[in-house]
Scaffold this motif. Structure first.
Motif, short mmCIF file in Angstrom:
data_model
loop_
_atom_site.label_atom_id
_atom_site.label_comp_id
_atom_site.label_asym_id
_atom_site.label_seq_id
_atom_site.Cartn_x
_atom_site.Cartn_y
_atom_site.Cartn_z
N LEU A 183 13.54 -43.95 4.52
CA LEU A 183 12.15 -44.35 4.31
C LEU A 183 11.26 -43.25 4.89
O LEU A 183 11.48 -42.81 6.03
N VAL A 184 10.30 -42.79 4.09
CA VAL A 184 9.37 -41.74 4.55
C VAL A 184 7.94 -42.20 4.28
O VAL A 184 7.72 -43.19 3.57
N ARG A 185 6.97 -41.47 4.83
CA ARG A 185 5.57 -41.81 4.53
C ARG A 185 5.30 -41.51 3.05
O ARG A 185 5.85 -40.55 2.49
N ALA A 186 4.48 -42.33 2.42
CA ALA A 186 4.29 -42.28 0.97
C ALA A 186 3.82 -40.90 0.48
O ALA A 186 4.14 -40.49 -0.63
N ASP A 187 3.11 -40.17 1.35
CA ASP A 187 2.54 -38.89 0.91
C ASP A 187 3.43 -37.70 1.30
O ASP A 187 2.98 -36.55 1.23
N ASP A 188 4.65 -37.95 1.70
CA ASP A 188 5.53 -36.86 2.13
C ASP A 188 6.50 -36.45 1.01
O ASP A 188 7.43 -37.19 0.69
N PRO A 189 6.31 -35.25 0.43
CA PRO A 189 7.21 -34.82 -0.64
C PRO A 189 8.40 -33.98 -0.13
O PRO A 189 9.23 -33.54 -0.93
N THR A 190 8.52 -33.79 1.18
CA THR A 190 9.47 -32.78 1.69
C THR A 190 10.89 -33.30 1.90
O THR A 190 11.80 -32.52 2.11
N ILE A 191 11.06 -34.61 1.86
CA ILE A 191 12.41 -35.14 2.12
C ILE A 191 12.92 -35.81 0.84
O ILE A 191 12.42 -36.85 0.43
N THR A 192 13.92 -35.19 0.22
CA THR A 192 14.46 -35.76 -1.02
C THR A 192 15.97 -35.96 -0.94
O THR A 192 16.56 -36.61 -1.80
N LYS A 193 16.61 -35.39 0.08
CA LYS A 193 18.06 -35.58 0.24
C LYS A 193 18.40 -35.60 1.74
O LYS A 193 17.59 -35.17 2.57
N ALA A 194 19.62 -36.05 2.06
CA ALA A 194 19.99 -36.24 3.47
C ALA A 194 19.94 -34.93 4.25
O ALA A 194 19.49 -34.90 5.41
N GLU A 195 20.35 -33.82 3.63
CA GLU A 195 20.39 -32.53 4.36
C GLU A 195 19.01 -32.09 4.81
O GLU A 195 18.88 -31.34 5.79
N ASP A 196 17.98 -32.52 4.10
CA ASP A 196 16.60 -32.16 4.51
C ASP A 196 16.31 -32.63 5.94
O ASP A 196 15.43 -32.09 6.61
N LEU A 197 17.05 -33.63 6.38
CA LEU A 197 16.80 -34.20 7.71
C LEU A 197 17.21 -33.27 8.83
O LEU A 197 16.79 -33.43 9.97
N ASN A 198 18.07 -32.29 8.52
CA ASN A 198 18.57 -31.39 9.57
C ASN A 198 17.47 -30.62 10.29
O ASN A 198 17.67 -30.15 11.40
N LYS A 209 3.41 -57.19 3.39
CA LYS A 209 1.95 -57.16 3.30
C LYS A 209 1.39 -56.29 4.43
O LYS A 209 1.81 -56.40 5.57
N GLY A 210 0.48 -55.42 4.10
CA GLY A 210 -0.05 -54.54 5.14
C GLY A 210 0.63 -53.18 5.14
O GLY A 210 0.06 -52.20 5.61
N ASN A 211 1.86 -53.12 4.63
CA ASN A 211 2.58 -51.84 4.57
C ASN A 211 2.55 -51.22 3.19
O ASN A 211 2.97 -50.07 3.01
N GLN A 212 2.13 -52.02 2.20
CA GLN A 212 2.21 -51.55 0.82
C GLN A 212 1.43 -50.26 0.62
O GLN A 212 0.30 -50.13 1.09
N GLY A 213 2.08 -49.29 -0.06
CA GLY A 213 1.45 -48.00 -0.31
C GLY A 213 1.58 -47.00 0.83
O GLY A 213 1.26 -45.84 0.68
N LYS A 214 2.08 -47.45 1.99
CA LYS A 214 2.17 -46.56 3.15
C LYS A 214 3.48 -45.79 3.20
O LYS A 214 3.55 -44.69 3.75
N PHE A 215 4.54 -46.42 2.70
CA PHE A 215 5.88 -45.83 2.83
C PHE A 215 6.57 -45.83 1.48
O PHE A 215 6.23 -46.59 0.58
N LYS A 216 7.60 -44.95 1.34
CA LYS A 216 8.42 -45.01 0.13
C LYS A 216 9.89 -44.80 0.47
O LYS A 216 10.23 -44.04 1.39
#
Ligand code: GLU
Length: 271
Positions: free
Chosen positions: A125-140, A201-208
């Protein structure tokens, strides 16, 4: 690293601060059945602010209890965290645990499982506006939050992203606050749990959800190690829940339209 305060956690998930994590009391003499569930995972196991309990695990536990001869008013739900599930079963504080509890060999050294009754997959789960994490290795190269005693944290350390800076907290709701506040870039656990937070409720649109399937998490109902009689009774109840359609109803009710759930897994334990 700064750990989120309890008040902030309560605000982000609508959790009651009076939720008790106390244990105790013999069950049989009171005629109640103690069941361990999560208190802070919407859609899975949640103690609402009005004191009621909601979520798929709650529905499964309530169905199983009914089959064991306990009406809902005789159930006592107790809070468990990922890190104390084995201990609470070993000490007999709860009769069984239904708490997004993946069956694995390491845990089977300490407890026994009925089930499985649900198949989830580890995701991010990432912030809705974050395009930088698309796969597990990105977490390194990122900061990540997960929960002590969970398979999610183990998988990150052992295989998914061993170089990630991993913050391990007591519960996923604390991770959600850390993610919201920018203390971490992502949190990881089962998609079932993450979907519940994103839809709250309250989190909608904040995370993806990133939408990855990083592991298979077969949820079992934990019982005291070697209690094959209870394990067998719970397996019978779980089979009935699937056959009479209650399982499907509970999945639809708790995980909502957008969640792509797996079919009910075959019950394999105890055979
Ligand atoms: N299903 C995983 C586990 O049992 C993650 C969820 C949880 O921590 O409850 O560890």
């Amino acid at each position: 690293m700064k750990v989120p305060k309890a008040g902030a956690v309560a605000a982000v998930i609508g959790l009651s601060l009076t939720a008790s994590g106390c244990f105790g009391g013999g069950d049989d003499d009171k005629g109640t059945l103690s069941i361990g569930i999560k208190f802070d995972q919407p859609g899975v196991g949640m103690r609402e602010t009005d004191g009621t309990f909601t979520g798929f695990d709650v529905d499964v536990a309530t169905y199983v209890a009914k089959e064991l001869g306990y009406k809902p008013e005789r159930i006592e739900f107790k809070r468990v965290d990922s890190s104390d599930r084995e201990l609470l079963l070993q000490y007999g504080e709860v009769k069984f645990v239904a708490a997004s509890y993946s069956i694995n060999d390491k845990r089977k050294e300490k407890v026994s499982f009925a089930g499985p009754y649900f198949l989830a997959h580890q995701d991010l789960l990432v912030r809705a506006d974050d395009p930088t994490i698309t796969k597990a290795e990105d977490l390194n190269t990122k900061k990540l939050c997960s929960v002590t005693g969970s398979t999610s944290a183990e998988n990150v350390k052992n295989k998914l992203a061993p170089k990630a800076s991993l913050l391990e907290l007591l519960g996923y709701s604390e991770c959600l606050v850390a993610l919201q506040d920018g203390l971490v870039d992502a949190m990881t656990t089962d998609n079932s749990i993450l979907a519940g937070y994103a839809a709250r409720k309250g989190n909608q649109g904040k995370f993806k959800l990133v939408g990855l399937s990083l592991s298979n998490e077969n949820y079992g109902i934990g019982v005291k190690k070697g209690d094959t009689a209870l394990q067998g009774k719970i397996n019978t109840a779980l089979k009935k829940m699937v056959e009479d359609g209650s399982w499907d109803t509970a999945v639809k009710k708790n995980f909502g339209e957008n969640y792509k759930s797996e079919p009910a897994p075959p019950i394999t334990s105890g055979s």
